[in-house]
Scaffold this active site. Structure first.
Site, PDB file in Angstrom:
ATOM      1  N   LYS A  10       0.853  -1.195   0.000  1.00 32.69           N
ATOM      2  CA  LYS A  10       0.000   0.000   0.000  1.00 32.69           C
ATOM      3  C   LYS A  10       0.884   1.238   0.000  1.00 32.69           C
ATOM      4  CE  LYS A  10       0.836   1.456   4.378  1.00 32.69           C
ATOM      5  NZ  LYS A  10       1.522   2.736   4.676  1.00 32.69           N
ATOM      6  N   PRO A 101       9.876  -4.473  -0.338  1.00 34.20           N
ATOM      7  CA  PRO A 101      11.001  -4.166   0.554  1.00 34.20           C
ATOM      8  C   PRO A 101      10.532  -3.801   1.947  1.00 34.20           C
ATOM      9  CG  PRO A 101      10.639  -2.375  -1.003  1.00 34.20           C
ATOM     10  CD  PRO A 101       9.758  -3.503  -1.443  1.00 34.20           C
ATOM     11  N   GLY A 105       7.799   1.842   3.987  1.00 33.46           N
ATOM     12  CA  GLY A 105       6.504   2.507   4.091  1.00 33.46           C
ATOM     13  C   GLY A 105       5.420   1.887   3.245  1.00 33.46           C
ATOM     14  N   GLY A 107       3.991  -1.237   3.884  1.00 30.43           N
ATOM     15  CA  GLY A 107       3.116  -2.132   4.635  1.00 30.43           C
ATOM     16  C   GLY A 107       3.270  -3.599   4.307  1.00 30.43           C
ATOM     17  N   GLY A 109       4.909  -6.129   5.727  1.00 27.99           N
ATOM     18  CA  GLY A 109       4.712  -7.052   6.844  1.00 27.99           C
ATOM     19  C   GLY A 109       3.258  -7.168   7.243  1.00 27.99           C
ATOM     20  N   ASP A 143      -1.729  -1.617  10.772  1.00 31.20           N
ATOM     21  CA  ASP A 143      -2.195  -1.568   9.380  1.00 31.20           C
ATOM     22  C   ASP A 143      -2.869  -2.848   8.912  1.00 31.20           C
ATOM     23  OD1 ASP A 143      -1.101   0.945   9.273  1.00 31.20           O
ATOM     24  OD2 ASP A 143       0.638   0.388   8.069  1.00 31.20           O
TER      25      ASP A 143
END
Length: 259
Positions: A10, A101, A105, A107, A109, A143
């Protein structure tokens, strides 16, 4: 027997951050899923010698960045087993093709955790509702509920207030300098100490602690504002340099993502 799922990254089309309350920052942000994704494969071996065993393998270009013993997938499986008990006791093997990666930023994970929850709910025939999955996901990361609920949304609070939005069409290019990573906790700690925080607070309404711009229709909110810019730039000046390079090259709308 196995299941394969895509866990999409995202971006934040904008991001407003609020002062910490009881140790946590609330946000108001527009999240949008993008085409970049990890691939999650879940299998339940029939001949596994140990019940409740979880075997996780990471492959792909960013596999090296994931700690094997402490990651969102391990935490997700543990939370689900503790919640469900015997119905979630079979051994499983999870393979993650890591294309998103870490520390970028995007998300990744949280997206992986959401995909594992959805996949195990199906594999184990648990019949958990989306609300149940979101509550479990929130244990793992703020998130995660977004990735379970929708692909485009206004996300508020600690990530629990999700209002789905129509998907925005168009082209988005994701460019990440190699070998740069910004841990979320470090960025928020830095944001708390910067002087510009007082300027942000001047925008906050006293009655509900929301900046006036957030009260506007989300469709007319300005894109690409990110309250964490200065915190990131103070920790990693390289990112500011990259943004200026892109703007000088003619890319008018350049921004950082992450919350």
């Amino acid at each position: 027997m196995g299941i394969a799922l895509r866990a999409h990254a995202k971006i934040n089309l904008d991001l407003y951050v609020f002062p910490p309350h009881h140790g946590f920052h609330s946000i108001d942000s527009i999240f949008a899923a993008v085409g970049l994704y990890d691939v999650i494969r879940i299998e339940a071996p029939t001949n596994a010698p140990v019940a409740n065993h979880t075997d996780i393998t990471f492959t792909g270009p960013y596999a090296h960045s994931i700690p094997l013993n402490s990651n969102t997938i391990t935490k997700t499986v543990t939370a689900l087993r503790e919640k469900i008990g015997a119905a979630a006791s079979s051994a499983i093997h999870i393979t993650v093709e890591k294309n998103i990666p870490s520390g970028a930023g995007l998300g990744g994970g949280s997206a992986d955790a959401a995909a594992v929850l959805v996949g195990l709910n199906k594999l184990w025939q648990l019949d958990l509702s989306q609300t149940d999955l979101a509550e479990l996901g929130a244990i793992v990361g703020s998130d995660v509920p977004f990735f379970i609920a929708t692909s485009s949304a206004r996300v508020r609070g600690r990530g629990e207030r999700i209002d789905a939005l129509p998907t925005r069409d168009g082209w988005i290019a994701l460019i990440k300098p190699q070998n740069l990573s910004c841990p979320t906790a470090d960025i928020y700690r830095t944001w708390d100490t910067l002087n510009h925080r007082s300027l942000f607070l001047a925008q906050v309404k006293k009655d509900n602690h929301l900046p006036a711009v957030c009260e506007a229709n989300v469709s007319v909110r300005p894109n690409f504002y990110n309250a964490l810019y200065h915190a990131v730039f103070s920790l990693h000046p390289e990112y500011e340099a990259w943004l200026w390079r892109l703007k000088r090259a003619g890319f008018g709308q350049c921004a950082l993502t992450g919350s």
